[in-house]
Design a protein around this motif. Sequence first.
Motif, PDB file in Angstrom:
ATOM      1  N   GLU A   1     -30.405 -21.929 -13.217  1.00 58.58           N
ATOM      2  CA  GLU A   1     -29.325 -21.236 -12.519  1.00 58.58           C
ATOM      3  C   GLU A   1     -28.532 -22.159 -11.599  1.00 58.58           C
ATOM      4  N   ARG A   2     -29.147 -23.238 -11.136  1.00 59.78           N
ATOM      5  CA  ARG A   2     -28.502 -24.107 -10.149  1.00 59.78           C
ATOM      6  C   ARG A   2     -27.750 -25.281 -10.767  1.00 59.78           C
ATOM      7  N   VAL A   3     -28.325 -25.896 -11.795  1.00 65.64           N
ATOM      8  CA  VAL A   3     -27.810 -27.182 -12.251  1.00 65.64           C
ATOM      9  C   VAL A   3     -27.860 -27.293 -13.766  1.00 65.64           C
ATOM     10  N   ARG A   4     -26.953 -28.081 -14.323  1.00 68.15           N
ATOM     11  CA  ARG A   4     -26.996 -28.419 -15.742  1.00 68.15           C
ATOM     12  C   ARG A   4     -26.965 -29.926 -15.875  1.00 68.15           C
ATOM     13  N   LEU A   5     -27.920 -30.457 -16.618  1.00 64.02           N
ATOM     14  CA  LEU A   5     -27.944 -31.877 -16.951  1.00 64.02           C
ATOM     15  C   LEU A   5     -27.481 -31.999 -18.392  1.00 64.02           C
ATOM     16  N   GLU A   6     -26.430 -32.758 -18.614  1.00 61.30           N
ATOM     17  CA  GLU A   6     -25.910 -32.952 -19.959  1.00 61.30           C
ATOM     18  C   GLU A   6     -25.733 -34.444 -20.192  1.00 61.30           C
ATOM     19  N   PRO A   7     -25.730 -34.885 -21.445  1.00 61.79           N
ATOM     20  CA  PRO A   7     -25.624 -36.316 -21.707  1.00 61.79           C
ATOM     21  C   PRO A   7     -24.359 -36.927 -21.106  1.00 61.79           C
ATOM     22  N   LEU A   8     -24.519 -38.038 -20.443  1.00 64.29           N
ATOM     23  CA  LEU A   8     -23.389 -38.770 -19.862  1.00 64.29           C
ATOM     24  C   LEU A   8     -22.521 -39.347 -20.976  1.00 64.29           C
ATOM     25  N   THR A   9     -21.203 -39.216 -20.829  1.00 66.07           N
ATOM     26  CA  THR A   9     -20.253 -39.822 -21.754  1.00 66.07           C
ATOM     27  C   THR A   9     -19.138 -40.484 -20.953  1.00 66.07           C
ATOM     28  N   GLU A  10     -18.311 -41.256 -21.627  1.00 63.37           N
ATOM     29  CA  GLU A  10     -17.169 -41.891 -20.963  1.00 63.37           C
ATOM     30  C   GLU A  10     -16.204 -40.856 -20.403  1.00 63.37           C
ATOM     31  N   ASP A  11     -16.194 -39.662 -20.976  1.00 63.44           N
ATOM     32  CA  ASP A  11     -15.290 -38.605 -20.519  1.00 63.44           C
ATOM     33  C   ASP A  11     -15.607 -38.127 -19.105  1.00 63.44           C
ATOM     34  N   HIS A  12     -16.795 -38.448 -18.605  1.00 61.95           N
ATOM     35  CA  HIS A  12     -17.168 -38.015 -17.266  1.00 61.95           C
ATOM     36  C   HIS A  12     -16.630 -38.945 -16.173  1.00 61.95           C
ATOM     37  N   LEU A  13     -16.061 -40.071 -16.553  1.00 65.46           N
ATOM     38  CA  LEU A  13     -15.575 -41.040 -15.555  1.00 65.46           C
ATOM     39  C   LEU A  13     -14.650 -40.413 -14.520  1.00 65.46           C
ATOM     40  N   PRO A  14     -13.585 -39.680 -14.912  1.00 68.21           N
ATOM     41  CA  PRO A  14     -12.691 -39.137 -13.888  1.00 68.21           C
ATOM     42  C   PRO A  14     -13.352 -38.129 -12.955  1.00 68.21           C
TER      43      PRO A  14
ATOM     44  N   LEU B   1     -29.539 -48.372 -27.234  1.00 73.48           N
ATOM     45  CA  LEU B   1     -30.672 -49.271 -27.475  1.00 73.48           C
ATOM     46  C   LEU B   1     -32.017 -48.562 -27.309  1.00 73.48           C
ATOM     47  N   GLU B   2     -31.965 -47.262 -27.029  1.00 72.91           N
ATOM     48  CA  GLU B   2     -33.160 -46.447 -26.807  1.00 72.91           C
ATOM     49  C   GLU B   2     -34.016 -46.979 -25.654  1.00 72.91           C
ATOM     50  N   GLU B   3     -33.316 -47.347 -24.577  1.00 71.77           N
ATOM     51  CA  GLU B   3     -33.985 -47.819 -23.366  1.00 71.77           C
ATOM     52  C   GLU B   3     -33.838 -46.837 -22.204  1.00 71.77           C
ATOM     53  N   ARG B   4     -32.777 -46.047 -22.249  1.00 69.81           N
ATOM     54  CA  ARG B   4     -32.449 -45.152 -21.135  1.00 69.81           C
ATOM     55  C   ARG B   4     -31.643 -43.980 -21.674  1.00 69.81           C
ATOM     56  N   TYR B   5     -31.912 -42.781 -21.157  1.00 71.79           N
ATOM     57  CA  TYR B   5     -31.164 -41.597 -21.578  1.00 71.79           C
ATOM     58  C   TYR B   5     -30.460 -41.035 -20.347  1.00 71.79           C
ATOM     59  N   PRO B   6     -29.165 -41.339 -20.175  1.00 72.65           N
ATOM     60  CA  PRO B   6     -28.456 -40.925 -18.961  1.00 72.65           C
ATOM     61  C   PRO B   6     -27.853 -39.527 -19.061  1.00 72.65           C
ATOM     62  N   PHE B   7     -27.961 -38.807 -17.967  1.00 74.20           N
ATOM     63  CA  PHE B   7     -27.359 -37.485 -17.827  1.00 74.20           C
ATOM     64  C   PHE B   7     -26.290 -37.516 -16.741  1.00 74.20           C
ATOM     65  N   VAL B   8     -25.358 -36.584 -16.835  1.00 67.43           N
ATOM     66  CA  VAL B   8     -24.471 -36.286 -15.719  1.00 67.43           C
ATOM     67  C   VAL B   8     -24.966 -34.973 -15.121  1.00 67.43           C
ATOM     68  N   ILE B   9     -24.877 -34.849 -13.807  1.00 65.77           N
ATOM     69  CA  ILE B   9     -25.371 -33.676 -13.095  1.00 65.77           C
ATOM     70  C   ILE B   9     -24.197 -32.761 -12.768  1.00 65.77           C
TER      71      ILE B   9
ATOM     72  N   GLY C   1     -22.976 -36.244  -9.923  1.00 66.89           N
ATOM     73  CA  GLY C   1     -23.817 -37.433  -9.935  1.00 66.89           C
ATOM     74  C   GLY C   1     -24.423 -37.678 -11.301  1.00 66.89           C
ATOM     75  N   SER C   2     -25.463 -38.481 -11.299  1.00 68.08           N
ATOM     76  CA  SER C   2     -26.097 -38.877 -12.552  1.00 68.08           C
ATOM     77  C   SER C   2     -27.586 -39.115 -12.336  1.00 68.08           C
ATOM     78  N   THR C   3     -28.344 -38.991 -13.414  1.00 67.21           N
ATOM     79  CA  THR C   3     -29.771 -39.288 -13.417  1.00 67.21           C
ATOM     80  C   THR C   3     -30.167 -39.665 -14.838  1.00 67.21           C
ATOM     81  N   SER C   4     -31.344 -40.224 -15.012  1.00 66.82           N
ATOM     82  CA  SER C   4     -31.734 -40.698 -16.342  1.00 66.82           C
ATOM     83  C   SER C   4     -33.234 -40.593 -16.569  1.00 66.82           C
TER      84      SER C   4
END
Length: 197
Positions: A14-27, A66-74, A84-87
Amino acid sequence: MEFDFEPDIVLENERVRLEPLTEDHLPHLLPIALTQPDLLEYSPSRFGDEESLKSYMGSALIGRALEERYPFVIYDKPTQRYVGSTSFGNVSNTNLRIEIGWTWIDEQLQRTGLNRANKFLMLRYAFETLEFERVEFKADSRNEKSRRAMEAIGATYEGTLRSHTLMSDGFRRSTVYYSILKEEWPEIKERVFVNQL
């Protein structure tokens, strides 16, 4: 279950959604970087201007490839904005362990329960979906705020790796390690994350 870097993983409550980070999140994230340049003070990554944020995001996306890190946008649902972001990272499917880190959140949303909601989703995924045995966390030994946050969610301090990571200013930081084990998760879930259930 093995951690798979290919699918788009979305974790939400209900509070937060973590979705895969993409270049579209830059702005969406750039205003935070520009107005809070010290947000990643204890990170080896540069931060605080557009080029640094592009580089940070580029490294995160390369890490996924490279299957080293899976980044999310918060995405914070009450304010309806990306904050923000987390991984996930340092994944070992063989050893059933994963790290949660690379987390940064708009200062206006810190100490509001957002980070705890975010960590609950990630821990639940690690222990209940992946059925991993161990979740790791690390931080600069000087970063008292991060250390207290890790302890507040039930993580156990395991030790300090001295002169461990080279920072962008040339300083060699010592890194503290914390963890939560699968057998500890049920008690931590009930005690720490009772409001998330």
